[in-house]
Design a protein around this motif. Structure first.
Motif, PDB file in Angstrom:
ATOM      1  N   ILE A   1       0.860  -1.179   0.000  1.00  0.00           N
ATOM      2  CA  ILE A   1       0.000   0.000   0.000  1.00  0.00           C
ATOM      3  C   ILE A   1       0.896   1.228   0.000  1.00  0.00           C
ATOM      4  CG2 ILE A   1      -1.801   1.291   1.191  1.00  0.00           C
ATOM      5  CD1 ILE A   1      -2.688  -1.281   2.531  1.00  0.00           C
ATOM      6  N   PHE A   2       0.781   2.035  -1.043  1.00  0.00           N
ATOM      7  CA  PHE A   2       1.540   3.281  -1.138  1.00  0.00           C
ATOM      8  C   PHE A   2       0.587   4.436  -0.852  1.00  0.00           C
ATOM      9  CE2 PHE A   2       4.797   1.582  -4.469  1.00  0.00           C
ATOM     10  CZ  PHE A   2       5.244   0.659  -3.534  1.00  0.00           C
ATOM     11  N   ASP A   3       0.901   5.232   0.145  1.00  0.00           N
ATOM     12  CA  ASP A   3       0.063   6.369   0.529  1.00  0.00           C
ATOM     13  C   ASP A   3       0.761   7.665   0.106  1.00  0.00           C
ATOM     14  OD1 ASP A   3      -1.627   8.201   1.624  1.00  0.00           O
ATOM     15  OD2 ASP A   3      -1.502   7.443   3.676  1.00  0.00           O
ATOM     16  N   TYR A   4       0.165   8.380  -0.851  1.00  0.00           N
ATOM     17  CA  TYR A   4       0.758   9.613  -1.367  1.00  0.00           C
ATOM     18  C   TYR A   4       0.259  10.854  -0.637  1.00  0.00           C
ATOM     19  CZ  TYR A   4       3.278   7.616  -5.311  1.00  0.00           C
ATOM     20  OH  TYR A   4       4.180   6.935  -6.089  1.00  0.00           O
ATOM     21  N   HIS A   5      -0.474  10.677   0.461  1.00  0.00           N
ATOM     22  CA  HIS A   5      -0.922  11.837   1.227  1.00  0.00           C
ATOM     23  C   HIS A   5       0.292  12.635   1.700  1.00  0.00           C
ATOM     24  CE1 HIS A   5      -3.372  14.274   3.879  1.00  0.00           C
ATOM     25  NE2 HIS A   5      -2.557  14.011   4.871  1.00  0.00           N
ATOM     26  N   GLY A   6       0.327  13.920   1.393  1.00  0.00           N
ATOM     27  CA  GLY A   6       1.447  14.762   1.778  1.00  0.00           C
ATOM     28  C   GLY A   6       2.648  14.651   0.864  1.00  0.00           C
ATOM     29  N   PHE A   7       2.478  14.001  -0.282  1.00  0.00           N
ATOM     30  CA  PHE A   7       3.597  13.816  -1.208  1.00  0.00           C
ATOM     31  C   PHE A   7       4.134  15.151  -1.712  1.00  0.00           C
ATOM     32  CE2 PHE A   7       4.963  13.684  -5.665  1.00  0.00           C
ATOM     33  CZ  PHE A   7       6.033  12.810  -5.582  1.00  0.00           C
ATOM     34  N   GLU A   8       5.462  15.273  -1.704  1.00  0.00           N
ATOM     35  CA  GLU A   8       6.150  16.429  -2.275  1.00  0.00           C
ATOM     36  C   GLU A   8       7.292  15.928  -3.147  1.00  0.00           C
ATOM     37  OE1 GLU A   8       7.080  19.755   0.357  1.00  0.00           O
ATOM     38  OE2 GLU A   8       5.894  18.762   1.908  1.00  0.00           O
ATOM     39  N   ALA A   9       7.266  16.292  -4.428  1.00  0.00           N
ATOM     40  CA  ALA A   9       8.291  15.817  -5.353  1.00  0.00           C
ATOM     41  C   ALA A   9       9.692  16.225  -4.908  1.00  0.00           C
ATOM     42  CB  ALA A   9       8.010  16.360  -6.757  1.00  0.00           C
ATOM     43  N   SER A  10       9.808  17.358  -4.226  1.00  0.00           N
ATOM     44  CA  SER A  10      11.123  17.854  -3.812  1.00  0.00           C
ATOM     45  C   SER A  10      11.797  16.933  -2.801  1.00  0.00           C
ATOM     46  CB  SER A  10      10.986  19.254  -3.215  1.00  0.00           C
ATOM     47  OG  SER A  10      10.176  19.233  -2.060  1.00  0.00           O
ATOM     48  N   LYS A  11      11.036  16.048  -2.176  1.00  0.00           N
ATOM     49  CA  LYS A  11      11.609  15.148  -1.174  1.00  0.00           C
ATOM     50  C   LYS A  11      11.785  13.725  -1.708  1.00  0.00           C
ATOM     51  CE  LYS A  11       9.796  17.965   2.550  1.00  0.00           C
ATOM     52  NZ  LYS A  11       8.757  18.147   3.567  1.00  0.00           N
ATOM     53  N   SER A  12      11.442  13.504  -2.951  1.00  0.00           N
ATOM     54  CA  SER A  12      11.607  12.189  -3.548  1.00  0.00           C
ATOM     55  C   SER A  12      13.034  12.002  -4.043  1.00  0.00           C
ATOM     56  CB  SER A  12      10.644  12.017  -4.731  1.00  0.00           C
ATOM     57  OG  SER A  12       9.305  12.051  -4.296  1.00  0.00           O
ATOM     58  N   PRO A  13      13.503  10.761  -4.098  1.00  0.00           N
ATOM     59  CA  PRO A  13      14.842  10.506  -4.644  1.00  0.00           C
ATOM     60  C   PRO A  13      14.868  10.845  -6.130  1.00  0.00           C
ATOM     61  CG  PRO A  13      13.999   8.613  -3.429  1.00  0.00           C
ATOM     62  CD  PRO A  13      12.857   9.542  -3.624  1.00  0.00           C
ATOM     63  N   PRO A  14      16.040  11.074  -6.696  1.00  0.00           N
ATOM     64  CA  PRO A  14      16.127  11.312  -8.135  1.00  0.00           C
ATOM     65  C   PRO A  14      15.546  10.131  -8.920  1.00  0.00           C
ATOM     66  CG  PRO A  14      18.199  11.846  -7.047  1.00  0.00           C
ATOM     67  CD  PRO A  14      17.346  11.161  -6.018  1.00  0.00           C
ATOM     68  N   VAL A  15      15.011  10.419 -10.098  1.00  0.00           N
ATOM     69  CA  VAL A  15      14.423   9.371 -10.925  1.00  0.00           C
ATOM     70  C   VAL A  15      15.437   8.263 -11.200  1.00  0.00           C
ATOM     71  CG1 VAL A  15      13.487   8.855 -13.215  1.00  0.00           C
ATOM     72  CG2 VAL A  15      12.713  10.887 -11.981  1.00  0.00           C
ATOM     73  N   ALA A  16      16.698   8.617 -11.450  1.00  0.00           N
ATOM     74  CA  ALA A  16      17.730   7.619 -11.728  1.00  0.00           C
ATOM     75  C   ALA A  16      17.897   6.646 -10.559  1.00  0.00           C
ATOM     76  CB  ALA A  16      19.052   8.310 -12.044  1.00  0.00           C
ATOM     77  N   THR A  17      17.798   7.171  -9.341  1.00  0.00           N
ATOM     78  CA  THR A  17      17.918   6.315  -8.163  1.00  0.00           C
ATOM     79  C   THR A  17      16.739   5.370  -8.056  1.00  0.00           C
ATOM     80  OG1 THR A  17      19.172   8.005  -6.960  1.00  0.00           O
ATOM     81  CG2 THR A  17      18.075   6.321  -5.644  1.00  0.00           C
ATOM     82  N   GLN A  18      15.532   5.887  -8.334  1.00  0.00           N
ATOM     83  CA  GLN A  18      14.356   5.035  -8.296  1.00  0.00           C
ATOM     84  C   GLN A  18      14.430   3.938  -9.352  1.00  0.00           C
ATOM     85  OE1 GLN A  18      10.525   7.159  -7.738  1.00  0.00           O
ATOM     86  NE2 GLN A  18      11.742   9.023  -7.612  1.00  0.00           N
ATOM     87  N   LEU A  19      14.974   4.262 -10.511  1.00  0.00           N
ATOM     88  CA  LEU A  19      15.135   3.267 -11.572  1.00  0.00           C
ATOM     89  C   LEU A  19      16.096   2.156 -11.143  1.00  0.00           C
ATOM     90  CD1 LEU A  19      15.292   5.413 -14.832  1.00  0.00           C
ATOM     91  CD2 LEU A  19      13.641   3.603 -14.319  1.00  0.00           C
ATOM     92  N   LYS A  20      17.200   2.536 -10.524  1.00  0.00           N
ATOM     93  CA  LYS A  20      18.155   1.540 -10.060  1.00  0.00           C
ATOM     94  C   LYS A  20      17.512   0.607  -9.035  1.00  0.00           C
ATOM     95  CE  LYS A  20      22.522   4.034 -10.782  1.00  0.00           C
ATOM     96  NZ  LYS A  20      23.743   4.575 -10.120  1.00  0.00           N
ATOM     97  N   ALA A  21      16.750   1.194  -8.112  1.00  0.00           N
ATOM     98  CA  ALA A  21      16.081   0.378  -7.101  1.00  0.00           C
ATOM     99  C   ALA A  21      15.081  -0.570  -7.754  1.00  0.00           C
ATOM    100  CB  ALA A  21      15.378   1.281  -6.091  1.00  0.00           C
ATOM    101  N   ALA A  22      14.316  -0.058  -8.724  1.00  0.00           N
ATOM    102  CA  ALA A  22      13.308  -0.876  -9.401  1.00  0.00           C
ATOM    103  C   ALA A  22      13.947  -2.030 -10.156  1.00  0.00           C
ATOM    104  CB  ALA A  22      12.496  -0.008 -10.355  1.00  0.00           C
ATOM    105  N   GLN A  23      15.045  -1.755 -10.832  1.00  0.00           N
ATOM    106  CA  GLN A  23      15.728  -2.797 -11.599  1.00  0.00           C
ATOM    107  C   GLN A  23      16.289  -3.883 -10.685  1.00  0.00           C
ATOM    108  OE1 GLN A  23      18.506  -0.292 -13.653  1.00  0.00           O
ATOM    109  NE2 GLN A  23      17.028   0.331 -15.226  1.00  0.00           N
ATOM    110  N   LEU A  24      16.818  -3.477  -9.539  1.00  0.00           N
ATOM    111  CA  LEU A  24      17.348  -4.462  -8.600  1.00  0.00           C
ATOM    112  C   LEU A  24      16.235  -5.315  -8.011  1.00  0.00           C
ATOM    113  CD1 LEU A  24      19.778  -5.608  -7.115  1.00  0.00           C
ATOM    114  CD2 LEU A  24      19.492  -3.815  -5.381  1.00  0.00           C
TER     115      LEU A  24
END
Length: 221
Positions: A56-79
Motif C-alpha cells: 500500500i503506497f500512501d501519497y498523502h502529503g507527497f512532495e516531489a522535492s523530497k523524492s529521490p532522483p528518478v535515476a535512483t528510483q530506476l536503479k532500485a526498481a531494476q534491482l
C-alpha cells in the motif's frame, strides 16, 4: 508492515517521504530490506503456502522535492525486479497525484492485463475504507486505518528494526518505545542536499517519470 490480508499475506505500507537528502545506497538498500522482510513475513505467516505480498503506497502529503532522483528510483526498481520476480499480489495506491494517474493511463496499453488488475487506486476516506475492506478483515483493518480511514503513520522505527523479529509484523510485538509524530505535510524536517528531485519538482519530465513508473510496476511481477 502492519497487517495481513485475507490470505495471511503480509501487507507492506509505504508513505510519502517527510525529508530529503538520503544517499542513493541508503534508498536502494532500504527498499531491498523492506521487500525481504515482507516476503519473509508472508512465508513465515503462511508456513510457505503464500509467496506474494501486498503493498500500500500512501501519497498523502507527497512532495516531489523530497523524492529521490528518478535515476535512483530506476536503479532500485531494476534491482527489485531481479531479486523478487512475481512477488507482488496487489498494489494499492492511496491519494495518487494527478501525474501518477496520467502515467498509469499512458502505460496501460503496454502493460499486461494481469498487472493492471493488481493495481487499485483510491482517493478520499470513503474510497480508502472500501478498498481496504476488500483485502482485510475488521481486526486487521483496525491495525491499518485510523477512525478517519487514514493509514496509521505514528510508528517507532526503533521498535520495528530492533524489537520485532525479521519475519514478524510491527504489531506482533507490543511497542514500549516512544512513538514520534511525523511532521505535517509541507513542513521541512531536514535540509535538502541538492541531490534529490526537488530541482525539477513537479515539472520533472513526464517521460522520465513514466520510465521510472514502468520499471517499478514491473519490479515484482
Amino acid at each position: 508492515m502492519r497487517a495481513r490480508d485475507k490470505e495471511d499475506r503480509a501487507i507492506m505500507t509505504k508513505f510519502a517521504r517527510y525529508e530529503s537528502g538520503s544517499s542513493e545506497d541508503s534508498y536502494i538498500w532500504s527498499q531491498v530490506y523492506m521487500a525481504e522482510r515482507s516476503v519473509a513475513a508472508t512465508e513465515f505467516g503462511t508456513l510457505g503456502a503464500q509467496e506474494r505480498t501486498v503493498s500500500i503506497f500512501d501519497y498523502h502529503g507527497f512532495e516531489a522535492s523530497k523524492s529521490p532522483p528518478v535515476a535512483t528510483q530506476l536503479k532500485a526498481a531494476q534491482l527489485l525486479q531481479k531479486l523478487y520476480p512475481e512477488r507482488l499480489q496487489q498494489l494499492i495506491i492511496l491519494e495518487p497525484p494527478f501525474w501518477l494517474r496520467g502515467v498509469l493511463a499512458v502505460l496501460k496499453p503496454v502493460i499486461s492485463a494481469g498487472i493492471i488488475d493488481r493495481i487499485e487506486m483510491a482517493t478520499g476516506a470513503e474510497a480508502t475504507g472500501n478498498v481496504i475492506d476488500q483485502i482485510v478483515d475488521a481486526e486487521q483493518k483496525a491495525l491499518l486505518l485510523t477512525s478517519e480511514e487514514r493509514l496509521h503513520t505514528a510508528v517507532s522505527m526503533e521498535h520495528f528494526l530492533i524489537d520485532v523479529p525479521f519475519y514478524a509484523l510491527y504489531d506482533d510485538i507490543e511497542c514500549h518505545r516512544e512513538i514520534p509524530q511525523p511532521p505535517q505535510a509541507g513542513t521541512e524536517s531536514a535540509e535538502s542536499d541538492g541531490n534529490n528531485s526537488g530541482e525539477g519538482g513537479e515539472e520533472s519530465s513526464l517521460s522520465a517519470i513514466a520510465g521510472s513508473a514502468s520499471s517499478y510496476l514491473k519490479s515484482f511481477w
